[in-house]
Design a protein around this motif. Sequence first.
Motif, PDB file in Angstrom:
ATOM      1  N   GLU A 133      -8.556  10.322   2.252  1.00  0.00           N
ATOM      2  CA  GLU A 133      -7.955   9.176   3.038  1.00  0.00           C
ATOM      3  C   GLU A 133      -6.469   8.745   2.829  1.00  0.00           C
ATOM      4  O   GLU A 133      -5.670   8.864   3.526  1.00  0.00           O
ATOM      5  CB  GLU A 133      -8.704   7.922   2.732  1.00  0.00           C
ATOM      6  N   ALA A 166       0.563  -0.684  13.518  1.00  0.00           N
ATOM      7  CA  ALA A 166      -1.015  -1.092  13.610  1.00  0.00           C
ATOM      8  C   ALA A 166      -1.871  -0.085  12.927  1.00  0.00           C
ATOM      9  O   ALA A 166      -2.650  -0.457  12.142  1.00  0.00           O
ATOM     10  CB  ALA A 166      -1.370  -1.508  15.098  1.00  0.00           C
ATOM     11  N   ARG A 167      -1.655   1.216  13.220  1.00  0.00           N
ATOM     12  CA  ARG A 167      -2.457   2.111  12.617  1.00  0.00           C
ATOM     13  C   ARG A 167      -2.334   2.274  11.254  1.00  0.00           C
ATOM     14  O   ARG A 167      -3.131   2.296  10.383  1.00  0.00           O
ATOM     15  CB  ARG A 167      -2.180   3.550  13.136  1.00  0.00           C
ATOM     16  N   HIS A 189      -3.036   9.365   5.057  1.00  0.00           N
ATOM     17  CA  HIS A 189      -2.032   8.249   5.389  1.00  0.00           C
ATOM     18  C   HIS A 189      -0.720   8.473   4.866  1.00  0.00           C
ATOM     19  O   HIS A 189       0.158   8.212   5.767  1.00  0.00           O
ATOM     20  CB  HIS A 189      -2.794   7.023   4.566  1.00  0.00           C
ATOM     21  N   ARG A 240      -1.301  -0.342   9.175  1.00  0.00           N
ATOM     22  CA  ARG A 240      -2.086  -1.597   8.528  1.00  0.00           C
ATOM     23  C   ARG A 240      -3.488  -1.212   8.539  1.00  0.00           C
ATOM     24  O   ARG A 240      -4.002  -1.614   7.526  1.00  0.00           O
ATOM     25  CB  ARG A 240      -1.913  -2.626   9.388  1.00  0.00           C
ATOM     26  N   GLU A 241      -4.129  -0.726   9.632  1.00  0.00           N
ATOM     27  CA  GLU A 241      -5.490  -0.339   9.688  1.00  0.00           C
ATOM     28  C   GLU A 241      -5.921   0.805   8.385  1.00  0.00           C
ATOM     29  O   GLU A 241      -6.925   0.362   7.638  1.00  0.00           O
ATOM     30  CB  GLU A 241      -5.898   0.192  11.035  1.00  0.00           C
ATOM     31  N   GLU A 242      -5.099   1.716   8.188  1.00  0.00           N
ATOM     32  CA  GLU A 242      -5.313   2.577   7.039  1.00  0.00           C
ATOM     33  C   GLU A 242      -5.104   1.868   5.878  1.00  0.00           C
ATOM     34  O   GLU A 242      -6.041   2.227   4.844  1.00  0.00           O
ATOM     35  CB  GLU A 242      -4.427   3.706   7.322  1.00  0.00           C
ATOM     36  N   HIS A 243      -4.308   1.121   5.570  1.00  0.00           N
ATOM     37  CA  HIS A 243      -4.207   0.207   4.255  1.00  0.00           C
ATOM     38  C   HIS A 243      -5.552  -0.609   3.883  1.00  0.00           C
ATOM     39  O   HIS A 243      -5.833  -0.576   3.015  1.00  0.00           O
ATOM     40  CB  HIS A 243      -3.221  -0.740   4.510  1.00  0.00           C
ATOM     41  N   GLU A 244      -6.135  -1.008   5.205  1.00  0.00           N
ATOM     42  CA  GLU A 244      -7.358  -1.743   4.989  1.00  0.00           C
ATOM     43  C   GLU A 244      -8.518  -0.972   4.487  1.00  0.00           C
ATOM     44  O   GLU A 244      -9.259  -1.345   3.653  1.00  0.00           O
ATOM     45  CB  GLU A 244      -7.764  -2.665   6.328  1.00  0.00           C
ATOM     46  N   ARG A 245      -8.612   0.291   5.197  1.00  0.00           N
ATOM     47  CA  ARG A 245      -9.787   1.543   4.767  1.00  0.00           C
ATOM     48  C   ARG A 245      -9.444   1.660   3.313  1.00  0.00           C
ATOM     49  O   ARG A 245     -10.459   1.902   2.667  1.00  0.00           O
ATOM     50  CB  ARG A 245      -9.604   2.645   5.795  1.00  0.00           C
ATOM     51  N   ASP A 265       3.301  -4.065   3.604  1.00  0.00           N
ATOM     52  CA  ASP A 265       2.405  -5.157   4.560  1.00  0.00           C
ATOM     53  C   ASP A 265       3.364  -6.243   4.561  1.00  0.00           C
ATOM     54  O   ASP A 265       3.346  -7.043   5.844  1.00  0.00           O
ATOM     55  CB  ASP A 265       1.081  -5.451   4.247  1.00  0.00           C
TER      56      ASP A 265
END
Length: 280
Positions: A261, A221-222, A265, A224-229, A202
């Motif tokens: 998950e 962007a996808r 990823h 980064r969103e996966e990192h958050e989940r 990140d």
Amino acid sequence: MPNDFNQHVIDKFRANNGRVGGPFEGARLLLLTTTGARTGTPHTTPLGYLPDGGDRVLVIASAGGSPRHPHWFRNLLARPRATVESGAFTYEARAVVLEGEERDHAFARAVEADPGWAAYQEKAGRIIPVVALYDIAAGGPPNINADSPGEALKVVHDAFRRELALIRKEMSSGDGGTLGAQLRVNCLAFCQGLHNHHTGEDMAMFPFLADRHPEFAPALARLREEHERISVLVEDLRRAVSAADAEPATARTEVERLTAELEAHLAYEEQQLIPLFQAA
């Protein structure tokens, strides 16, 4: 020089980024290169290790239950610095021999995870030492055992996959009523390593790619969103294994949620980034 058996293991380890197979299938192995106490020459030894969280791993100087300390341990007493190869990474380490209650606690964790350590202790007739290997921070990016950025990404991902597979196996084969102390540490060490990896992406890799490949913005962007989940799932697993009354069933559920998950990823990231690195 290592004996023929050790040399075979060393060669397989280096050729396959830590995967050895055979009697060591599923084992946590590293290569430890020490400096000879008398000769001053480097000696490499394959060793099993225990994750210990933070910036260190543990190795046990059992020598298969021999009454004598192994050569690598005597080398570390003389020169407590060594090179560690984990399969994915190579780094310099500072060796510290654990003493007293700290040693006993670590050895008890090892015995709980594998009773073979207790058999070695009984056979040896000596107090088997436990050594902590501290990663010496060198600054800059880690030394990944790969020849290209795409290969490096795959090597690191595969290391996470192997460790997560080991944890899942340990979860399924353990005592259904308790969560072993070493298994808790294994989970927490995995969570920390994954957090560090994603933080590095990140903060460094993704901004670098975004600057040079603006057309890649939707994929980044996808990711980064996966990192958050995934960070939420990592925190759920941390809580599940850190609780004083940790339930194995709850921990297994969290491991499976994280696995599903994370595997998706890693596959997507490889699909997107490796061709990009190869083209560059």
